[in-house]
Design a protein around this motif. Sequence first.
Motif, PDB file in Angstrom:
ATOM      1  N   VAL A  34       0.862  -1.191   0.000  1.00 24.29           N
ATOM      2  CA  VAL A  34       0.000   0.000   0.000  1.00 24.29           C
ATOM      3  C   VAL A  34       0.896   1.238   0.000  1.00 24.29           C
ATOM      4  O   VAL A  34       2.103   1.141   0.203  1.00 24.29           O
ATOM      5  CB  VAL A  34      -0.937   0.051   1.245  1.00 24.29           C
ATOM      6  N   THR A  35       0.281   2.409  -0.207  1.00 22.03           N
ATOM      7  CA  THR A  35       1.088   3.635  -0.281  1.00 22.03           C
ATOM      8  C   THR A  35       1.565   4.053   1.107  1.00 22.03           C
ATOM      9  O   THR A  35       0.972   3.688   2.132  1.00 22.03           O
ATOM     10  CB  THR A  35       0.263   4.804  -0.860  1.00 22.03           C
ATOM     11  N   GLU A  36       2.589   4.850   1.078  1.00 18.42           N
ATOM     12  CA  GLU A  36       3.165   5.375   2.318  1.00 18.42           C
ATOM     13  C   GLU A  36       2.114   6.206   3.070  1.00 18.42           C
ATOM     14  O   GLU A  36       2.007   6.159   4.285  1.00 18.42           O
ATOM     15  CB  GLU A  36       4.386   6.242   1.980  1.00 18.42           C
ATOM     16  N   MET A  37       1.300   6.938   2.295  1.00 21.39           N
ATOM     17  CA  MET A  37       0.254   7.781   2.867  1.00 21.39           C
ATOM     18  C   MET A  37      -0.720   6.947   3.717  1.00 21.39           C
ATOM     19  O   MET A  37      -1.050   7.290   4.846  1.00 21.39           O
ATOM     20  CB  MET A  37      -0.502   8.430   1.692  1.00 21.39           C
ATOM     21  N   THR A  38      -1.150   5.818   3.157  1.00 24.47           N
ATOM     22  CA  THR A  38      -2.076   4.912   3.860  1.00 24.47           C
ATOM     23  C   THR A  38      -1.457   4.439   5.168  1.00 24.47           C
ATOM     24  O   THR A  38      -2.094   4.446   6.220  1.00 24.47           O
ATOM     25  CB  THR A  38      -2.401   3.694   2.962  1.00 24.47           C
ATOM     26  N   LEU A  39      -0.194   4.042   5.089  1.00 20.32           N
ATOM     27  CA  LEU A  39       0.498   3.554   6.284  1.00 20.32           C
ATOM     28  C   LEU A  39       0.638   4.652   7.323  1.00 20.32           C
ATOM     29  O   LEU A  39       0.454   4.423   8.511  1.00 20.32           O
ATOM     30  CB  LEU A  39       1.875   2.998   5.908  1.00 20.32           C
ATOM     31  N   ARG A  40       0.949   5.858   6.863  1.00 14.25           N
ATOM     32  CA  ARG A  40       1.108   6.971   7.811  1.00 14.25           C
ATOM     33  C   ARG A  40      -0.214   7.259   8.531  1.00 14.25           C
ATOM     34  O   ARG A  40      -0.225   7.590   9.709  1.00 14.25           O
ATOM     35  CB  ARG A  40       1.639   8.227   7.107  1.00 14.25           C
ATOM     36  N   ARG A  41      -1.312   7.126   7.782  1.00 12.78           N
ATOM     37  CA  ARG A  41      -2.631   7.335   8.404  1.00 12.78           C
ATOM     38  C   ARG A  41      -2.899   6.277   9.475  1.00 12.78           C
ATOM     39  O   ARG A  41      -3.375   6.575  10.567  1.00 12.78           O
ATOM     40  CB  ARG A  41      -3.739   7.322   7.343  1.00 12.78           C
ATOM     41  N   ASP A  42      -2.567   5.021   9.139  1.00 11.99           N
ATOM     42  CA  ASP A  42      -2.704   3.930  10.125  1.00 11.99           C
ATOM     43  C   ASP A  42      -1.897   4.232  11.380  1.00 11.99           C
ATOM     44  O   ASP A  42      -2.373   4.097  12.503  1.00 11.99           O
ATOM     45  CB  ASP A  42      -2.192   2.597   9.536  1.00 11.99           C
ATOM     46  N   MET A  43      -0.652   4.647  11.149  1.00 19.19           N
ATOM     47  CA  MET A  43       0.260   4.915  12.275  1.00 19.19           C
ATOM     48  C   MET A  43      -0.266   6.068  13.133  1.00 19.19           C
ATOM     49  O   MET A  43      -0.177   6.030  14.349  1.00 19.19           O
ATOM     50  CB  MET A  43       1.645   5.308  11.760  1.00 19.19           C
ATOM     51  N   GLU A  44      -0.798   7.087  12.441  1.00 20.84           N
ATOM     52  CA  GLU A  44      -1.336   8.240  13.163  1.00 20.84           C
ATOM     53  C   GLU A  44      -2.456   7.803  14.108  1.00 20.84           C
ATOM     54  O   GLU A  44      -2.508   8.193  15.261  1.00 20.84           O
ATOM     55  CB  GLU A  44      -1.903   9.243  12.152  1.00 20.84           C
ATOM     56  N   LYS A  45      -3.362   6.981  13.562  1.00 21.21           N
ATOM     57  CA  LYS A  45      -4.476   6.473  14.375  1.00 21.21           C
ATOM     58  C   LYS A  45      -3.955   5.661  15.551  1.00 21.21           C
ATOM     59  O   LYS A  45      -4.379   5.821  16.684  1.00 21.21           O
ATOM     60  CB  LYS A  45      -5.389   5.592  13.518  1.00 21.21           C
ATOM     61  N   LEU A  46      -3.015   4.746  15.256  1.00 20.64           N
ATOM     62  CA  LEU A  46      -2.482   3.878  16.316  1.00 20.64           C
ATOM     63  C   LEU A  46      -1.767   4.700  17.384  1.00 20.64           C
ATOM     64  O   LEU A  46      -1.769   4.355  18.563  1.00 20.64           O
ATOM     65  CB  LEU A  46      -1.541   2.822  15.712  1.00 20.64           C
ATOM     66  N   ARG A  54       5.221   7.267  16.909  1.00 20.88           N
ATOM     67  CA  ARG A  54       5.867   7.342  15.590  1.00 20.88           C
ATOM     68  C   ARG A  54       7.273   7.886  15.705  1.00 20.88           C
ATOM     69  O   ARG A  54       7.550   8.729  16.562  1.00 20.88           O
ATOM     70  CB  ARG A  54       5.025   8.215  14.654  1.00 20.88           C
ATOM     71  N   THR A  55       8.139   7.374  14.877  1.00 17.57           N
ATOM     72  CA  THR A  55       9.526   7.839  14.857  1.00 17.57           C
ATOM     73  C   THR A  55       9.855   8.212  13.424  1.00 17.57           C
ATOM     74  O   THR A  55       9.045   7.994  12.518  1.00 17.57           O
ATOM     75  CB  THR A  55      10.495   6.720  15.295  1.00 17.57           C
ATOM     76  N   PHE A  56      11.024   8.761  13.199  1.00 19.94           N
ATOM     77  CA  PHE A  56      11.434   9.086  11.836  1.00 19.94           C
ATOM     78  C   PHE A  56      11.516   7.788  11.028  1.00 19.94           C
ATOM     79  O   PHE A  56      12.311   6.910  11.346  1.00 19.94           O
ATOM     80  CB  PHE A  56      12.796   9.809  11.857  1.00 19.94           C
ATOM     81  N   GLY A  57      10.633   7.652  10.050  1.00 18.40           N
ATOM     82  CA  GLY A  57      10.696   6.462   9.182  1.00 18.40           C
ATOM     83  C   GLY A  57      10.034   5.212   9.749  1.00 18.40           C
ATOM     84  O   GLY A  57      10.169   4.134   9.203  1.00 18.40           O
ATOM     85  N   GLY A  58       9.313   5.350  10.870  1.00 16.72           N
ATOM     86  CA  GLY A  58       8.671   4.145  11.423  1.00 16.72           C
ATOM     87  C   GLY A  58       7.945   4.442  12.714  1.00 16.72           C
ATOM     88  O   GLY A  58       7.404   5.520  12.910  1.00 16.72           O
ATOM     89  N   ALA A  59       7.943   3.450  13.604  1.00 19.99           N
ATOM     90  CA  ALA A  59       7.257   3.616  14.887  1.00 19.99           C
ATOM     91  C   ALA A  59       7.829   2.636  15.889  1.00 19.99           C
ATOM     92  O   ALA A  59       8.362   1.590  15.518  1.00 19.99           O
ATOM     93  CB  ALA A  59       5.768   3.358  14.717  1.00 19.99           C
ATOM     94  N   ILE A  60       7.729   2.996  17.170  1.00 19.98           N
ATOM     95  CA  ILE A  60       8.112   2.053  18.230  1.00 19.98           C
ATOM     96  C   ILE A  60       6.905   1.783  19.105  1.00 19.98           C
ATOM     97  O   ILE A  60       6.011   2.613  19.233  1.00 19.98           O
ATOM     98  CB  ILE A  60       9.289   2.574  19.105  1.00 19.98           C
TER      99      ILE A  60
END
Length: 253
Positions: A34-46, A54-60
């Motif tokens: 999926v696109t990076e945008m979709t993943l970023r939205r998921d991460m934002e919600k989580l 969230r971290t630079f380039g990912g999440a912990i």
Amino acid sequence: MTHHQLNQRQQQILDRMAEDGEVKIAELKVMFEVTEMTLRRDMEKLEQWGYLRRTFGGAILMGKDIALEERTSVLIDEKIRIGKLAAQLVEPGDSIFLDGGSTTLQIAKYLLSDRNITVVTNALNIAVELQGKRIPTIVIGGMMLDDTATLVGPVAAATLAKMAFNRVFIGTTGVTVKHGFSNSNMHEAEIKQLAIAKAAEVNVVADCTKFGKQDLFSFAPLNGVQRIITDSPPDEKLSAALQEALVDVLIGC
């Protein structure tokens, strides 16, 4: 944490993080196509829901073990009702034991300060919850189980053996007519058994999903406890068996 409806991808992101403690957007893109945008939205919600940072380039992963976080977030309203009701049973001057679990954590949240009670627990998250509430709290030592943030084993057992409680509040993963109360972890079952042996009154806290379920390690027969605190009544067969065993069933609403 309120229970949020995670979509399948969000759940898989968390499962992935439970293994490594962190994820990188780059590898998730490959994994899910999926696109990076979709993943970023998921991460934002989580992140909003408190699962990760969230971290630079990912999440912990946020501090605590995801297994406990996940369990805590399921059936949260029912557990709050059970916790509130259980906390009301504690009387001034009581020494109580709370074992680890997402429902016993709710009891700790609703205990009143300055009631001259002492809490003993083998759960680190419960100790943290009680910090600053002006409730004297004793954390028993022992070996830590990562999944539940509980302390178990010989050191924990030896400490409990020296204590006596007015009331204990114990979680369970299963309740059946034939095998009573059971748990999936042998070490936790041992602590539950010991606490029960040292208690004047035994309260089991269990949401209704535990009724009819049986786990490997039985820690008490039905008549080994005085009360079950739950969110809705068990089926007829189990209700009749509990009545016969003189177990009081309290329903939080």
